[in-house]
Design a protein around this motif. Structure first.
Motif, PDB file in Angstrom:
ATOM      1  N   MET A 218      17.323 106.010 103.966  1.00 27.62           N
ATOM      2  CA  MET A 218      17.882 105.166 102.909  1.00 27.62           C
ATOM      3  C   MET A 218      18.722 104.046 103.508  1.00 27.62           C
ATOM      4  N   ALA A 219      19.473 104.370 104.561  1.00 30.06           N
ATOM      5  CA  ALA A 219      20.369 103.373 105.139  1.00 30.06           C
ATOM      6  C   ALA A 219      19.605 102.249 105.804  1.00 30.06           C
ATOM      7  N   PHE A 220      18.523 102.586 106.559  1.00 25.38           N
ATOM      8  CA  PHE A 220      17.858 101.474 107.232  1.00 25.38           C
ATOM      9  C   PHE A 220      17.051 100.635 106.250  1.00 25.38           C
ATOM     10  N   VAL A 221      16.577 101.243 105.168  1.00 25.46           N
ATOM     11  CA  VAL A 221      15.924 100.443 104.132  1.00 25.46           C
ATOM     12  C   VAL A 221      16.948  99.525 103.475  1.00 25.46           C
ATOM     13  N   ALA A 222      18.134 100.081 103.172  1.00 23.61           N
ATOM     14  CA  ALA A 222      19.196  99.261 102.579  1.00 23.61           C
ATOM     15  C   ALA A 222      19.571  98.125 103.516  1.00 23.61           C
ATOM     16  N   SER A 223      19.635  98.425 104.807  1.00 22.92           N
ATOM     17  CA  SER A 223      19.969  97.384 105.776  1.00 22.92           C
ATOM     18  C   SER A 223      18.941  96.272 105.742  1.00 22.92           C
ATOM     19  N   ALA A 224      17.680  96.635 105.656  1.00 25.73           N
ATOM     20  CA  ALA A 224      16.626  95.633 105.640  1.00 25.73           C
ATOM     21  C   ALA A 224      16.709  94.763 104.391  1.00 25.73           C
ATOM     22  N   LEU A 225      17.193  95.335 103.294  1.00 29.52           N
ATOM     23  CA  LEU A 225      17.215  94.602 102.037  1.00 29.52           C
ATOM     24  C   LEU A 225      18.458  93.743 101.862  1.00 29.52           C
ATOM     25  N   VAL A 226      19.601  94.188 102.379  1.00 33.13           N
ATOM     26  CA  VAL A 226      20.846  93.498 102.055  1.00 33.13           C
ATOM     27  C   VAL A 226      21.600  93.017 103.287  1.00 33.13           C
ATOM     28  N   MET A 227      20.981  93.046 104.454  1.00 33.36           N
ATOM     29  CA  MET A 227      21.716  92.740 105.672  1.00 33.36           C
ATOM     30  C   MET A 227      22.374  91.363 105.636  1.00 33.36           C
ATOM     31  N   GLY A 228      21.681  90.379 105.086  1.00 34.66           N
ATOM     32  CA  GLY A 228      22.238  89.044 105.069  1.00 34.66           C
ATOM     33  C   GLY A 228      23.527  88.953 104.285  1.00 34.66           C
ATOM     34  N   GLU A 229      23.567  89.563 103.109  1.00 37.71           N
ATOM     35  CA  GLU A 229      24.735  89.464 102.242  1.00 37.71           C
ATOM     36  C   GLU A 229      25.852  90.402 102.661  1.00 37.71           C
ATOM     37  N   PHE A 230      25.497  91.556 103.228  1.00 37.09           N
ATOM     38  CA  PHE A 230      26.486  92.567 103.571  1.00 37.09           C
ATOM     39  C   PHE A 230      26.522  92.812 105.078  1.00 37.09           C
ATOM     40  N   TYR A 231      26.355  91.736 105.830  1.00 41.10           N
ATOM     41  CA  TYR A 231      26.233  91.847 107.274  1.00 41.10           C
ATOM     42  C   TYR A 231      27.442  92.500 107.929  1.00 41.10           C
ATOM     43  N   LEU A 232      28.640  92.249 107.414  1.00 42.09           N
ATOM     44  CA  LEU A 232      29.860  92.731 108.037  1.00 42.09           C
ATOM     45  C   LEU A 232      30.377  94.012 107.386  1.00 42.09           C
ATOM     46  N   THR A 233      29.481  94.809 106.806  1.00 40.48           N
ATOM     47  CA  THR A 233      29.878  96.059 106.172  1.00 40.48           C
ATOM     48  C   THR A 233      29.006  97.205 106.675  1.00 40.48           C
ATOM     49  N   LEU A 234      29.374  98.408 106.288  1.00 40.65           N
ATOM     50  CA  LEU A 234      28.642  99.595 106.692  1.00 40.65           C
ATOM     51  C   LEU A 234      27.227  99.607 106.132  1.00 40.65           C
ATOM     52  N   LEU A 235      26.986  98.891 105.037  1.00 41.83           N
ATOM     53  CA  LEU A 235      25.634  98.835 104.473  1.00 41.83           C
ATOM     54  C   LEU A 235      24.637  98.261 105.474  1.00 41.83           C
ATOM     55  N   SER A 236      25.116  97.427 106.361  1.00 44.45           N
ATOM     56  CA  SER A 236      24.242  96.797 107.340  1.00 44.45           C
ATOM     57  C   SER A 236      23.918  97.712 108.516  1.00 44.45           C
ATOM     58  N   ASP A 237      24.828  98.628 108.855  1.00 48.54           N
ATOM     59  CA  ASP A 237      24.670  99.407 110.087  1.00 48.54           C
ATOM     60  C   ASP A 237      24.867 100.903 109.912  1.00 48.54           C
ATOM     61  N   GLY A 238      24.978 101.375 108.682  1.00 49.83           N
ATOM     62  CA  GLY A 238      25.250 102.789 108.453  1.00 49.83           C
ATOM     63  C   GLY A 238      24.197 103.716 109.021  1.00 49.83           C
ATOM     64  N   HIS A 239      22.961 103.247 109.089  1.00 51.82           N
ATOM     65  CA  HIS A 239      21.895 104.123 109.582  1.00 51.82           C
ATOM     66  C   HIS A 239      22.075 104.469 111.052  1.00 51.82           C
ATOM     67  N   PHE A 240      22.729 103.607 111.821  1.00 54.80           N
ATOM     68  CA  PHE A 240      22.952 103.917 113.234  1.00 54.80           C
ATOM     69  C   PHE A 240      23.982 105.038 113.387  1.00 54.80           C
ATOM     70  N   PHE A 241      25.056 104.996 112.605  1.00 57.46           N
ATOM     71  CA  PHE A 241      26.028 106.085 112.629  1.00 57.46           C
ATOM     72  C   PHE A 241      25.367 107.405 112.235  1.00 57.46           C
ATOM     73  N   LEU A 242      24.558 107.363 111.190  1.00 60.68           N
ATOM     74  CA  LEU A 242      23.937 108.586 110.698  1.00 60.68           C
ATOM     75  C   LEU A 242      22.903 109.129 111.672  1.00 60.68           C
ATOM     76  N   LEU A 243      22.257 108.242 112.413  1.00 57.19           N
ATOM     77  CA  LEU A 243      21.332 108.713 113.442  1.00 57.19           C
ATOM     78  C   LEU A 243      22.079 109.572 114.459  1.00 57.19           C
ATOM     79  N   GLY A 244      23.263 109.120 114.897  1.00 51.63           N
ATOM     80  CA  GLY A 244      24.063 109.918 115.810  1.00 51.63           C
ATOM     81  C   GLY A 244      24.496 111.229 115.187  1.00 51.63           C
ATOM     82  N   ALA A 245      24.868 111.194 113.907  1.00 53.41           N
ATOM     83  CA  ALA A 245      25.303 112.414 113.227  1.00 53.41           C
ATOM     84  C   ALA A 245      24.179 113.431 113.111  1.00 53.41           C
ATOM     85  N   VAL A 246      22.951 112.970 112.960  1.00 55.38           N
ATOM     86  CA  VAL A 246      21.803 113.868 112.842  1.00 55.38           C
ATOM     87  C   VAL A 246      21.632 114.715 114.095  1.00 55.38           C
ATOM     88  N   PHE A 247      22.008 114.172 115.255  1.00 59.94           N
ATOM     89  CA  PHE A 247      21.821 114.912 116.504  1.00 59.94           C
ATOM     90  C   PHE A 247      22.670 116.180 116.559  1.00 59.94           C
TER      91      PHE A 247
END
Length: 376
Positions: free
Chosen positions: A208-237
């Protein structure tokens, strides 16, 4: 018979061990894991290379390396390094929450937030205050305007208020994103408590996070919406632990790490984000689970520099900016290669001094009263 007055090999080794213990990340700072700090080295290096290229280009002249070339991509991969940092942060923060959930222990949220503040705020406030005063004294902006940027920056709200990176220290935009994750990270505890379903739950969040990033990265570039999937990838490990990867597959680490920094994955597309997530997953899995790579990442020079990455990150850009302006004013010759060599040495030397005297003390000062070895 003659006796040597010089130090013995054993004494030399002991001195070297003592020196490493004095400069590496201390045990009490949340746990020293050499390979994690080794990974941090490969996250901070492209950030510094990127900004070395840009400061030279802005203040001195043409570096002579096109960013579109394979070599040039190494000097434009700073954001990819930051995203690797995000994966590492997700993994490290997940450690305590996963341990507590697995043992059915409660979590002390007050202590969690206080420790984050005590660990990160002193060096951050020192750097931002010094740079604010220097910029104010140089006439970069008036007091009122500068004070607004300063207050927004030290409260991690600059991106939300000004929709731009900090005017005091531009790289701190990523720390604002980190803080947003810190605030939401306790939710990982609830996810980990699901146990068997937690893996699927977190994998779904990554999707969900990387899809959200792809859709809203331009408008929300400086927020967690842009990069949350990277944090969650680490958490999955945390769910899968350290995968036991046969040492014969060691080459996957340099291949995927090099591919990650060299490919031109489209930042604002689902395929581009999926490619980055896949490469980072292999980098992380082999870095933690492949014995030859763990030994490589545990090389002292890698984990010492990687352990000081926060200090390097905080001060490298203003240092490079000042150095490049001085380089141009004095008229040094040798081109970008000479500048890069000097810049790396200056950044490393100043950053290590700052780390030893302004950051490292706060890694241990507030950990003496640990309740147990698994606290968050």
């Amino acid at each position: 018979m003659s006796t040597s007055s010089g130090p013995s090999a054993l004494q030399t080794r002991r001195a070297g061990t003592l020196l490493l213990e004095r400069v590496r990340r201390p045990e009490g700072s949340g746990g020293f894991v050499a390979e994690i700090d080794g990974l941090r080295f490969f996250a901070i290096l492209p950030v510094v290379l990127d900004h070395a290229w840009w400061t030279y280009s802005a203040n001195v002249g043409d570096p002579g390396i096109a960013l579109s070339s394979p070599a040039g991509r190494l000097f434009s991969a700073g954001e990819l390094g930051v995203q690797l940092f995000f994966v590492i942060s997700g993994y490290v923060l997940g450690l305590g929450f996963y341990s507590a959930a697995k043992d059915s222990r409660g979590v002390g949220l007050g202590g969690y937030f206080v420790r984050r503040l005590r660990r990160l705020e002193p060096p951050f406030l020192l750097v931002m205050t010094v740079f604010f005063l220097l910029l104010l004294g140089s006439g970069r902006f008036g007091f009122g305007e500068g004070l607004g940027h300063y207050l927004a920056s030290i409260t991690y709200l600059h991106g939300l208020i000004y929709h731009a990176p900090s005017a005091i220290n531009t790289v701190t935009w990523s720390l604002e994103v980190e803080l947003q994750f810190y605030l939401l990270a306790p939710a990982l505890y609830a996810a980990y408590r699901v146990r068997l379903l937690a893996g699927l739950f977190l994998i779904g969040l990554v999707g969900m996070a990387f899809v959200a990033s792809a859709l809203v990265m331009g408008e929300f570039y400086l927020t967690l919406l842009s990069d949350g999937h990277f944090f969650l990838l680490g958490a999955v490990f945390q769910i899968f632990g350290r995968l036991d990867i046969d040492g014969r597959w060691w080459f996957l680490f340099p291949a995927t790490l090099g591919g990650y920094f060299l490919i031109e994955a489209d930042y604002a597309s689902v395929p581009g984000n999926l490619t980055k997530l896949g490469l980072l997953a292999v980098v992380f899995a082999t870095g933690l689970g492949c014995a030859p790579i763990r030994r490589f990442l545990s090389t002292p020079i890698l984990y010492v520099i990687g352990g000081a990455c926060y200090s390097i990150y905080l001060i490298h850009y203003p240092l490079l900016s000042a150095l490049s302006k001085a380089w141009a004013a004095i008229g040094f010759t040798g081109g970008f290669a000479a500048y890069l060599g000097v810049a790396l040495l200056v950044v490393l030397a100043v950053s290590m001094i700052f780390y030893l005297f302004a950051e490292r003390p706060f890694m241990t000062r507030f950990t003496a009263r640990k309740a147990d070895n698994q606290r968050i």
